[in-house]
Design a protein around this motif. Structure first.
Motif, PDB file in Angstrom:
ATOM      1  N   GLY A   1       1.611   8.772  -5.936  1.00 19.74           N
ATOM      2  CA  GLY A   1       1.217  10.021  -5.311  1.00 19.74           C
ATOM      3  C   GLY A   1      -0.126   9.869  -4.610  1.00 19.74           C
ATOM      4  N   ILE A   2      -0.419  10.781  -3.703  1.00 19.06           N
ATOM      5  CA  ILE A   2      -1.670  10.697  -2.951  1.00 19.06           C
ATOM      6  C   ILE A   2      -2.753  11.421  -3.740  1.00 19.06           C
ATOM      7  N   SER A   3      -3.555  10.646  -4.429  1.00 18.01           N
ATOM      8  CA  SER A   3      -4.705  11.158  -5.173  1.00 18.01           C
ATOM      9  C   SER A   3      -5.782  10.081  -5.142  1.00 18.01           C
ATOM     10  N   ILE A   4      -6.931  10.390  -5.718  1.00 16.34           N
ATOM     11  CA  ILE A   4      -8.018   9.410  -5.735  1.00 16.34           C
ATOM     12  C   ILE A   4      -7.615   8.185  -6.550  1.00 16.34           C
ATOM     13  N   VAL A   5      -6.995   8.411  -7.708  1.00 17.92           N
ATOM     14  CA  VAL A   5      -6.561   7.289  -8.547  1.00 17.92           C
ATOM     15  C   VAL A   5      -5.457   6.506  -7.844  1.00 17.92           C
ATOM     16  N   GLY A   6      -4.536   7.209  -7.200  1.00 17.09           N
ATOM     17  CA  GLY A   6      -3.463   6.548  -6.463  1.00 17.09           C
ATOM     18  C   GLY A   6      -3.988   5.716  -5.307  1.00 17.09           C
ATOM     19  N   MET A   7      -4.977   6.241  -4.602  1.00 18.56           N
ATOM     20  CA  MET A   7      -5.579   5.493  -3.501  1.00 18.56           C
ATOM     21  C   MET A   7      -6.289   4.244  -4.013  1.00 18.56           C
TER      22      MET A   7
ATOM     23  N   PHE B   1       0.827  -1.204   0.000  1.00 14.29           N
ATOM     24  CA  PHE B   1       0.000   0.000   0.000  1.00 14.29           C
ATOM     25  C   PHE B   1       0.864   1.259   0.000  1.00 14.29           C
ATOM     26  N   ALA B   2       1.858   1.293   0.892  1.00 13.66           N
ATOM     27  CA  ALA B   2       2.733   2.465   0.983  1.00 13.66           C
ATOM     28  C   ALA B   2       3.591   2.607  -0.267  1.00 13.66           C
ATOM     29  N   GLY B   3       4.040   1.497  -0.814  1.00  9.78           N
ATOM     30  CA  GLY B   3       4.858   1.556  -2.033  1.00  9.78           C
ATOM     31  C   GLY B   3       4.091   2.108  -3.216  1.00  9.78           C
TER      32      GLY B   3
END
Length: 71
Positions: A18-24, A10-12
């Motif tokens: 990056g922290i975005s909706i798609v990234g999440m 998850f962290a990788g």
């Protein structure tokens, strides 16, 4: 141990996307895949004694039955 794999995946993914909706969403999907694969591997190891027992019973049954292999 499996929870640690989930957190690392998850962290990788969040680190690379990056922290975005798609990234999440991508991080959750990768975490799900990691947990599913780890769970399947764990289940195989848990069932391994039973699988070996079934193989031995089938082997003994076929040996006593006198079944000849087809060539």
């Amino acid at each position: 141990m499996v929870e640690l794999l989930f957190l690392l995946a998850f962290a990788g993914v969040l680190f690379f996307t990056g922290i975005s909706i798609v990234g999440m969403a991508l991080a959750v999907a990768v975490g799900f895949v990691v947990m599913a694969v780890a769970g399947m591997i764990g289940m195989v190891f848990k069932l391994l004694p039973w699988l070996i027992l079934i193989a031995v019973v089938v082997w003994i049954y076929r040996d006593r039955k006198g079944e000849r292999p087809r060539y």
